[in-house]
Design an enzyme around this catalytic site. Structure first.
Site, PDB file in Angstrom:
ATOM      1  N   GLY A  66       3.677  18.221  81.353  1.00 49.52           N
ATOM      2  CA  GLY A  66       3.543  17.683  82.527  1.00 49.52           C
ATOM      3  C   GLY A  66       5.059  16.794  82.787  1.00 49.52           C
ATOM      4  N   SER A  67       6.008  17.535  82.100  1.00 48.99           N
ATOM      5  CA  SER A  67       7.361  16.960  82.216  1.00 48.99           C
ATOM      6  C   SER A  67       7.788  16.809  83.473  1.00 48.99           C
ATOM      7  CB  SER A  67       8.380  17.551  81.124  1.00 48.99           C
ATOM      8  OG  SER A  67       8.820  18.691  81.396  1.00 48.99           O
ATOM      9  N   ASN A  68       7.384  17.740  84.307  1.00 53.87           N
ATOM     10  CA  ASN A  68       8.007  17.765  85.690  1.00 53.87           C
ATOM     11  C   ASN A  68       7.228  16.647  86.591  1.00 53.87           C
ATOM     12  OD1 ASN A  68      10.148  19.862  86.618  1.00 53.87           O
ATOM     13  ND2 ASN A  68       9.015  20.945  85.316  1.00 53.87           N
TER      14      ASN A  68
ATOM     15  N   ILE B  76      -4.593  29.116  93.361  1.00 50.14           N
ATOM     16  CA  ILE B  76      -5.130  28.203  94.392  1.00 50.14           C
ATOM     17  C   ILE B  76      -6.118  29.024  95.289  1.00 50.14           C
ATOM     18  CG2 ILE B  76      -4.380  26.351  96.171  1.00 50.14           C
ATOM     19  CD1 ILE B  76      -3.538  25.636  93.529  1.00 50.14           C
TER      20      ILE B  76
ATOM     21  N   ASN C 175       5.090  24.762  95.240  1.00 49.44           N
ATOM     22  CA  ASN C 175       5.065  25.477  93.778  1.00 49.44           C
ATOM     23  C   ASN C 175       6.557  25.428  93.130  1.00 49.44           C
ATOM     24  OD1 ASN C 175       4.026  26.358  91.074  1.00 49.44           O
ATOM     25  ND2 ASN C 175       4.734  28.277  91.809  1.00 49.44           N
TER      26      ASN C 175
ATOM     27  N   HIS D 238       8.707  27.546  90.223  1.00 51.54           N
ATOM     28  CA  HIS D 238       8.400  28.778  89.383  1.00 51.54           C
ATOM     29  C   HIS D 238       9.605  28.885  88.482  1.00 51.54           C
ATOM     30  CE1 HIS D 238       6.939  32.605  87.913  1.00 51.54           C
ATOM     31  NE2 HIS D 238       8.060  32.974  87.811  1.00 51.54           N
TER      32      HIS D 238
HETATM   33  C1  GAR Z   1       7.801  24.444  84.318  1.00 48.99           C
HETATM   34  O1  GAR Z   1       8.893  25.006  83.602  1.00 48.99           O
HETATM   35  C2  GAR Z   1       7.395  25.244  85.486  1.00 48.99           C
HETATM   36  O2  GAR Z   1       8.268  25.919  86.177  1.00 48.99           O
HETATM   37  C3  GAR Z   1       6.389  26.410  85.110  1.00 48.99           C
HETATM   38  O3  GAR Z   1       5.706  25.540  83.850  1.00 48.99           O
HETATM   39  C4  GAR Z   1       6.708  24.813  83.269  1.00 48.99           C
HETATM   40  C5  GAR Z   1       5.802  23.504  83.220  1.00 48.99           C
HETATM   41  O4  GAR Z   1       6.435  22.609  82.411  1.00 48.99           O
HETATM   42  N1  GAR Z   1       5.541  26.950  86.031  1.00 48.99           N
HETATM   43  C6  GAR Z   1       4.991  28.051  85.907  1.00 48.99           C
HETATM   44  O5  GAR Z   1       5.336  28.847  85.141  1.00 48.99           O
HETATM   45  C7  GAR Z   1       4.190  28.498  87.092  1.00 48.99           C
HETATM   46  N2  GAR Z   1       4.005  29.665  87.299  1.00 48.99           N
HETATM   47  P1  GAR Z   1       6.075  20.978  82.494  1.00 48.99           P
HETATM   48  O6  GAR Z   1       4.535  21.004  81.982  1.00 48.99           O
HETATM   49  O7  GAR Z   1       6.850  20.239  81.390  1.00 48.99           O
HETATM   50  O8  GAR Z   1       6.509  20.631  83.609  1.00 48.99           O
END
Ligand code: GAR
Length: 195
Positions: free
Chosen positions: A12-14, A88, A102, A104
């Site tokens: 969940g850093s994003n 989804i 989303n 990616h």
């Molecule tokens: C992120 O890099 C995001 O782009 C990716 O998961 C990571 C989550 O990091 N998403 C996918 O791969 C979706 N197909 P986070 O939990 O630290 O935000």
């Protein structure tokens, strides 16, 4: 006020970066965080950020009724997928047409599709000896990673980069661009539909 729900499955850093970006905004609010994993670190981040968090299992996501009821009750306008790994459901897509976004961690249409998430993406990019990777922000449709592309940004990859070097470069791009692109999309939306 435009209200966002963030869906996240892992660290969940994003999600945190987006929440902090809009913390003092009078126009955009991260109202809730939803996960499919009871032990996801994003839930601890939500608590620290004082954002209500909810967890549903895969069956509940597939059926979506409870989730749609919650989103409506909280008057959620947009759903942001930030590292959310379940598909989804068509019901949720119909409830939020062109209002699910989303991110990616690669340059779609390359390195997308089922099973392509997080480090699996970066490992595949390194194995394919790509000279660049990056991020793709896109609308969500019923197929994994196939919705209309809104924004892409690239980073260079050297022959020495490991998958975790690539992950770091991509994360940096995500933190820099995702909140700003969300703000731009929402600005256009509120100009069109009012608040
Ligand atoms: C992120 O890099 C995001 O782009 C990716 O998961 C990571 C989550 O990091 N998403 C996918 O791969 C979706 N197909 P986070 O939990 O630290 O935000």
């Amino acid at each position: 006020m435009i209200k966002l729900a963030i869906f996240a499955s892992g660290s969940g850093s994003n999600a945190e970066n987006i929440a902090l970006h809009f913390k003092d905004s009078s126009e955009i609010e991260v109202s809730i965080i939803i996960s499919n994993k009871k032990d996801a670190y994003v839930l601890e981040r939500a608590q620290k950020l004082n954002i209500p968090a909810y967890t549903y299992n895969k069956k509940e996501f597939d059926e979506s009724d409870q989730i749609i009821a919650l989103l409506k009750e909280k008057k959620i306008d947009f759903i942001i997928l930030a590292g959310f790994l379940l598909k989804i459901s068509p019901k949720l897509i119909n409830a939020y047409p062109n209002r699910i976004i989303n991110i990616h961690p690669a340059l779609l249409p390359k390195f997308g599709g089922k099973g392509m998430y997080g480090d699996f993406v970066h490992k595949a990019v390194v194995e394919a000896k790509e000279s660049e990777s990056g991020i793709t922000i896109h609308y969500v449709n019923e197929n994994y990673d196939e919705g209309a592309i809104i924004f892409q940004s690239k980073c260079e990859i050297t022959g020495q980069d490991t998958f975790s070097d690539v992950a770091n470069k991509v994360h940096k791009l995500e933190y820099e661009h995702f909140p700003k692109i969300i703000a731009e999309i929402l600005k256009k939306y509120s100009e069109k539909f009012g608040d």
